[in-house]
Each structure stands twice: as structure tokens, then as C-alpha cells.
Scaffold this motif. Structure first.
Motif, short mmCIF file in Angstrom:
data_model
loop_
_atom_site.label_atom_id
_atom_site.label_comp_id
_atom_site.label_asym_id
_atom_site.label_seq_id
_atom_site.Cartn_x
_atom_site.Cartn_y
_atom_site.Cartn_z
N ARG A 174 61.63 66.28 58.33
CA ARG A 174 61.26 64.96 58.86
C ARG A 174 59.84 64.66 58.39
NH1 ARG A 174 62.27 63.46 64.90
NH2 ARG A 174 64.32 63.33 64.01
N ILE A 175 59.71 63.54 57.70
CA ILE A 175 58.41 63.13 57.21
C ILE A 175 57.70 62.35 58.30
CG2 ILE A 175 57.19 61.87 55.40
CD1 ILE A 175 58.85 64.29 54.43
N GLY A 176 56.53 62.79 58.66
CA GLY A 176 55.77 62.13 59.73
C GLY A 176 54.83 61.08 59.16
N ASN A 177 53.56 61.25 59.40
CA ASN A 177 52.58 60.28 58.95
C ASN A 177 52.02 60.61 57.57
OD1 ASN A 177 51.00 62.49 59.42
ND2 ASN A 177 49.80 61.56 61.08
N GLY A 178 52.59 61.58 56.91
CA GLY A 178 52.12 61.99 55.59
C GLY A 178 51.24 63.21 55.66
#
Length: 181
Positions: A174-178
Motif C-alpha cells: 500500500r502506497i501511503g504519502n510517498g
């Protein structure tokens, strides 16, 4: 022997010669797993006690069937010399309430889910004492996801390891805020 007596006196507990259970769980699990876990089959608390045990051990299928049988007998009523009307199939009773069922659990799947939760903890909490112990003994050079059962494992490890496939099937990135993934 003197040290043992002194410790028992300080703690205020009696000595025991038998180690059948500890915290309600079997201390030793031999070849007959059904016999080791038969004590949790108590109709008065049929869903509470197995949940505690299922979070640590993979219960035998026949024991889960016995527990399901006890739940059916309680729900539908039980007569020694007769049968009662079953107003709803057991399969439908196991469906979620939102889907028209009664929300009874499939105990085999529930058991595996609780063990997968333990696997998740072993993966995500590396500083935990139990993680450090399990890692040192069973997967010292890798992750629980890569661990093998190994030679002469404890029944608790064998149980937790059996659920790793459930964990692997449902993991994804899961990609969050980078900043983190």
C-alpha cells in the motif's frame, strides 16, 4: 530442594507434580491432539474458551466438528430419543447476519484466522519478546514469511506456521504519502 521450598513459600503457591494445563491450555500436546484439547469442549462456554485456545493452537478438525455439534444442539434443542425441527440450515446459520444468517463461525476458518493474526504479529512486531524467541529458534536468518517448520518444532510453532499461507495470500503493498510503503 531448599531453594524450591523457599521460593514456593515466598510466592505463596503450592508445588505441583502434574503439568496437564497452564492457563487453561494443554502444557503438552502429544500424538492425540483431540485428547489434549478435549477439555475445552464445555457446553457452558462453548465459544469463549475455544477462541482463546485457537489463537495459539490449530485444533483438530474432529474437535471443531464436536464443538459445532454442541452449538447446534444448544441452538436447535436436543432430545435423547427424538429430533427437533431445524428451522434454518447450519450453513445459513454460519452466514453473516447482514447476509441473512445468524453469524455463527466456521470454527476451522476462525482458528486459521486467529493463527494468521499471530503470524502477522510475528512479522510486524520485531521487538516483542515472543518474536525474538520464535525468530531465534525457528527463522534466525529471515522473516516468518520465509520460515520453514524445521525439525522437532513445538506444536504452537507448527500451528502458527500453518497459517502463514493465509497471511501470504492477503498481503499487498500500500502506497501511503510517498514517505513509506
Amino acid at each position: 530442594m531448599v531453594d524450591k521450598k523457599a521460593i514456593l513459600a515466598i510466592v505463596g503457591v503450592p508445588a505441583t507434580q502434574r503439568y496437564d494445563t497452564y492457563l487453561g491450555l494443554p502444557a503438552l500436546v502429544g500424538k492425540s491432539r483431540t485428547a489434549a484439547f478435549k477439555g475445552i469442549l464445555d457446553p457452558a462456554v462453548i465459544q469463549a474458551i475455544p477462541s482463546y485456545c485457537m489463537g495459539i493452537f490449530l485444533l483438530p478438525n474432529d474437535l471443531c466438528s464436536d464443538i459445532n455439534s454442541q452449538m447446534r444442539k444448544f441452538w436447535w434443542g436436543h432430545q435423547e430419543n427424538g429430533t427437533r425441527i431445524n428451522w434454518m440450515s447450519w450453513g445459513k446459520m454460519g452466514m453473516a447476519k447482514a447476509s441473512g444468517g445468524m453469524g455463527f463461525r466456521n470454527l476451522n476458518l476462525f482458528n486459521r484466522a486467529l493463527l494468521a493474526k499471530q503470524s502477522w504479529r510475528l512479522w510486524k512486531e520485531p521487538e516483542s519478546l515472543v518474536v525474538k524467541i520464535m525468530k531465534a529458534k525457528y527463522y534466525p536468518d529471515g522473516s516468518i514469511l520465509d520460515a520453514k517448520v524445521g525439525a522437532k518444532p513445538s506444536f504452537a510453532w507448527r500451528s502458527i506456521h500453518s497459517s502463514c499461507d493465509v497471511l501470504k495470500e492477503d498481503l499487498f503493498w500500500r502506497i501511503g504519502n510517498g514517505a513509506t510503503v
